[in-house]
Structure formats: structure tokens, C-alpha cells
Motif scaffolding. Structure first.
Motif, PDB file in Angstrom:
ATOM      1  N   LEU A 255       0.830  -1.202   0.000  1.00 54.71           N
ATOM      2  CA  LEU A 255       0.000   0.000   0.000  1.00 54.71           C
ATOM      3  C   LEU A 255       0.867   1.255   0.000  1.00 54.71           C
ATOM      4  O   LEU A 255       0.597   2.213  -0.741  1.00 54.71           O
ATOM      5  CB  LEU A 255      -0.931  -0.004   1.218  1.00 54.71           C
ATOM      6  CG  LEU A 255      -1.805   1.238   1.399  1.00 54.71           C
ATOM      7  CD1 LEU A 255      -2.779   1.375   0.231  1.00 54.71           C
ATOM      8  CD2 LEU A 255      -2.575   1.168   2.723  1.00 54.71           C
ATOM      9  N   THR A 258       2.542   1.785  -3.409  1.00 55.64           N
ATOM     10  CA  THR A 258       1.558   2.152  -4.432  1.00 55.64           C
ATOM     11  C   THR A 258       1.144   3.608  -4.294  1.00 55.64           C
ATOM     12  O   THR A 258       1.107   4.358  -5.284  1.00 55.64           O
ATOM     13  CB  THR A 258       0.322   1.243  -4.325  1.00 55.64           C
ATOM     14  OG1 THR A 258       0.720  -0.120  -4.489  1.00 55.64           O
ATOM     15  CG2 THR A 258      -0.695   1.605  -5.399  1.00 55.64           C
ATOM     16  N   LEU A 259       0.850   4.030  -3.079  1.00 57.28           N
ATOM     17  CA  LEU A 259       0.454   5.426  -2.867  1.00 57.28           C
ATOM     18  C   LEU A 259       1.610   6.379  -3.140  1.00 57.28           C
ATOM     19  O   LEU A 259       1.425   7.424  -3.771  1.00 57.28           O
ATOM     20  CB  LEU A 259      -0.061   5.611  -1.437  1.00 57.28           C
ATOM     21  CG  LEU A 259      -1.378   4.900  -1.098  1.00 57.28           C
ATOM     22  CD1 LEU A 259      -1.731   5.121   0.372  1.00 57.28           C
ATOM     23  CD2 LEU A 259      -2.507   5.397  -1.995  1.00 57.28           C
ATOM     24  N   ARG A 262       2.285   7.290  -6.770  1.00 54.79           N
ATOM     25  CA  ARG A 262       1.402   8.289  -7.373  1.00 54.79           C
ATOM     26  C   ARG A 262       1.681   9.704  -6.874  1.00 54.79           C
ATOM     27  O   ARG A 262       1.207  10.676  -7.462  1.00 54.79           O
ATOM     28  CB  ARG A 262      -0.055   7.921  -7.098  1.00 54.79           C
ATOM     29  CG  ARG A 262      -0.445   6.570  -7.711  1.00 54.79           C
ATOM     30  CD  ARG A 262      -1.924   6.264  -7.513  1.00 54.79           C
ATOM     31  NE  ARG A 262      -2.279   5.005  -8.143  1.00 54.79           N
ATOM     32  CZ  ARG A 262      -2.578   4.859  -9.429  1.00 54.79           C
ATOM     33  NH1 ARG A 262      -2.543   5.919 -10.221  1.00 54.79           N
ATOM     34  NH2 ARG A 262      -2.897   3.679  -9.922  1.00 54.79           N
ATOM     35  N   GLY A 309       6.554   3.617   1.985  1.00 52.27           N
ATOM     36  CA  GLY A 309       6.085   4.833   1.326  1.00 52.27           C
ATOM     37  C   GLY A 309       7.123   5.936   1.385  1.00 52.27           C
ATOM     38  O   GLY A 309       7.475   6.556   0.374  1.00 52.27           O
TER      39      GLY A 309
END
Length: 392
Positions: A255, A258-259, A262, A309
Motif C-alpha cells: 500500500l 503504491t500510494l 502516485r 512509502g
């Protein structure tokens, strides 16, 4: 995104499974080979150290080769190292095979990162990186827990054999996905001299980006490598909970990557300003509440998302900062990732060896993250001096 990126991610998945799988196998390896748990943890550091050294060396050696040839040779060496590791009765030989496998992984990832940047527009490097790193995070979700279950059921050596076999479909994917004449990011006439590309390492923006990436990744690996004994001995959960904990951490990692993929190209400053302090707070909370199984599982998901992240955002900044080194930039990013992956477990092992307790690797993660937060303002000022890609 080009389909070739996803084929590269498949190979990264296989290699990521190997890199992370020891988190669930260390107790069994330490027992069978009769070494302390902290010593067994050095297998992770040896792998990461091999990648730190191998990334720039192999990228420099093969910078004029077609990417497909380099990737296939690296994959073959990677598979061979796991075959040897699966049959050796000696810890010293196993340690050497981890270094050899790391050299192969380093060469592969360095070329893959550089090649990925050429498959997408200049302002989408962050998304391309997130796809490659998704292969790594998927390894923590599926490959690593599966390896832990396989190791529990049939012995840790079976997991090494499985990695070698998985290299076959990865090689087929590379053969079908990349043309035989595709070149490195810059062709023979357009690539800067190696001396000029190495000279990029002296720029403050790149130095700071490398350091931050290494610190945050070091914290993640310090905690992740020694997660198994925290689950079984500190939280008092059964051994079967180890793969569950790995899946939870890996799900959060996927997660987070992926975030970040972007956001990293345009809003990296916001990701770091918010995610960095939360990451530090999460490591501290994990250390204080690891004896409570429910809190442990929740925080593992959160920390997986935050560490990957923030970490992937920092590695994207390395690629932007190394834009003047088109054939070597991927190796710099790989070296940053694995400098942390080598230092983090080594520091965690030191904490265990000196009697600081099973939670010492998590406190190491807290300390490394805190140092990164102190350095981030300097990195922000360095980025401000480069208006191009300043938001990255």
C-alpha cells in the motif's frame, strides 16, 4: 505503464522473496547450523552488503551491454547461488552464497531501475519505480510468508530450492519482454564518461538523497529482519503467526509503495513532511506495545506502509538527483537501499548480542529514522537550488 515494467517486477519479486525470506527462517537456520541468532542475522547484512558493492561495480562493468543480456546473466548467477546455498552444510559457505546472490541481484536491480526510467516519460520515474518495488513488497506479502511456511513444513533448504526454480519463469519473462538489441539508457555515443557519472556522487543533493534513503531503509530492515523472535518470544504467539505477521507487514508495504508511486513525482515534500514523523512515532509505539498481539499486528501494517512509502519516495529522489548519470543512477539508488539493509540488521544484531533485548532492533529503527528527520531540512534546501524537478 509499459508491460515490460511488469515483467521486470516479476524478477524483482523472485529476488525480493530471497532477500526478505530470512526474516522467517533465521531461527531454523541458526539451530541447524549451530550459530547464535544474531550471527544468523548477518546473512541479511551480507546480502545487503553484496548489493551495496555490486550495484555500482556491475553497473559500471556492463553499462554498454544490452540490458537483456545483463539481466539474464545476473538471474543465472542468482539461481546458481541458491542451489549452492541449499546443499551446503557450512554457515560460512551459506554466507558466501548470500554475497554472490546479492551481487547478481544488485546488477539486475541497477540495470532494471535505469531501464525503467527509459520506458516512461521523464516526469513519471516515481510511478515506474513503484511498479518495480511493488515486486519487492508483493514478495513480503506472498513470497516470504510462503517461504516461511515451506521452511516450517519441509525445512529451510527447500525454500532455497524454490527460489532457484522461480528464476525460470522470470528469465522467460525477460526474454519475451525486452528486445535483444535494446540499449542502456544512453547509447555508446551519448552516454557520459564513467568518470563524469561517478562525479555526480559529489553533488550535495545526491549525497543527501542517498543518506536519507539508507537511513530509512536501514530502520525498516533492522526491525523486519528480527521480527520472528518478537512475534514468538515477546508477544508470546505461536510459530504459525510468523508468516501472518510477515503478510501484514508486506500488505502495508505494498500500500505504501503504491500510494507513494502516485505522489512521489509531484508531492514528495508533502509525503516526507507527513510520513517521516509518523514513521518515527510508529517505531516507538511498536517498541512500547509489542507484547500486545493486537497492537503489534496493527502497527506492523502501519509501519510497513510508512517505511516503504517514505523510503520509495526518497529513492525516487535519488533517481532525479542522479539524472546526470543515466547508466549509473540505478546503481546509486540500489546502493542507497542496501546500505541501509546492511547496516540496519547489523546494528540490530549488535543490540541482541550485547543483551539489550529482543526489541533492540526496533529501537535501532527509531534512532535511524530520527537521524533522517534531522537531515531532511538540509535535503529540502538542496532540492530548492535545483528548480527542475524541485517538487520531486
Amino acid at each position: 505503464m509499459p508491460f515490460a515494467l511488469y515483467l521486470l517486477a516479476l524478477a524483482v519479486f523472485v529476488m525480493g522473496t530471497s532477500e526478505f525470506m530470512l526474516a522467517g527462517l533465521l531461527p531454523a537456520i541458526a539451530t541447524e547450523l549451530d550459530v547464535p541468532l544474531g550471527t544468523a542475522g548477518l546473512l541479511t547484512s551480507a546480502f545487503a552488503l553484496g548489493m551495496v558493492i555490486g550495484a555500482p561495480v556491475m553497473a559500471a562493468f556492463a553499462r554498454r551491454w544490452p540490458p537483456r543480456l545483463t539481466l539474464l546473466l545476473c538471474l543465472f548467477l542468482f539461481a546458481a547461488s541458491h542451489v549452492i546455498g541449499a546443499i551446503t552444510p557450512l554457515f560460512s559457505i551459506l554466507l558466501i552464497t548470500r554475497v554472490l546472490g546479492a551481487l547478481a541481484n544488485a546488477g539486475f536491480l541497477a540495470v532494471a531501475l535505469s531501464a525503467a526510467g527509459t520506458l516512461v516519460p521523464e516526469n513519471q520515474k516515481g510511478r515506474a519505480l513503484s511498479i518495480l518495488l511493488a515486486g519487492t513488497t508483493l514478495a513480503t506479502i506472498t513470497g516470504v510468508p510462503a517461504g516461511a511456511l515451506l521452511g516450517t513444513a519441509m525445512g529451510w533448504r527447500t525454500t532455497f530450492w524454490a527460489i532457484a526454480v522461480l528464476c525460470i519463469p522470470a528469465a522467460i519473462g525477460i526474454l519475451r519482454g525486452l528486445g535483444p538489441t535494446a540499449r542502456q539508457p544512453a547509447d555508446a555515443s551519448g552516454a557520459p564518461r564513467l568518470r563524469l557519472e561517478l562525479g555526480e556522487l559529489a553533488t550535495p543533493r545526491l549525497i543527501l538523497a542517498l543518506g536519507l534513503g539508507a537511513l530509512v531503509n536501514g530502520g525498516a530492515f533492522a526491525a523486519f529482519t528480527f521480527l520472528a523472535p518478537v512475534v514468538t518470544e515477546h508477544a508470546q504467539l505461536a510459530e504459525g503467526w510468523i508468516p501472518v505477521a510477515l503478510v501484514i507487514f508486506g500488505s502495508g508495504s505494498f500500500l505504501g509503495v503504491t500510494l507513494a508511486g502516485r505522489l512521489a513525482d509531484r508531492h514528495s515534500g508533502a509525503v516526507l513532511a507527513v510520513g517521516g514523523p509518523l514513521l518515527l512515532a510508529g517505531w516507538i509505539a511498536l517498541a512500547l506495545s509489542a507484547s500486545h498481539p493486537g497492537a503489534l499486528m496493527i502497527l506492523l501494517f502501519v509501519q510497513g506502509a510508512l517505511s516503504f512509502g517514505v523510503g520509495s519516495t526518497l529513492i525516487t529522489q535519488v533517481l532525479y538527483a542522479a539524472s546526470g548519470a543515466p547508466t549509473m543512477g540505478g546503481s546509486y539508488a540500489t546502493a542507497a537501499l542496501n546500505t541501509g539493509a546492511a547496516a540496519g540488521p547489523a546494528l540490530g544484531a549488535f543490540g541482541l548480542a550485547t543483551g539489550l533485548g529482543l526489541l533492540s532492533p526496533i529501537w535501532v529503527a527509531s534512532a535511524l529514522t530520527a537521524i533522517a528527520l534531522l537531515i531532511m531540512p538540509l535535503a529540502g534546501r538542496a532540492r530548492a537550488k535545483h528548480p527542475a524537478n524541485a517538487n520531486c
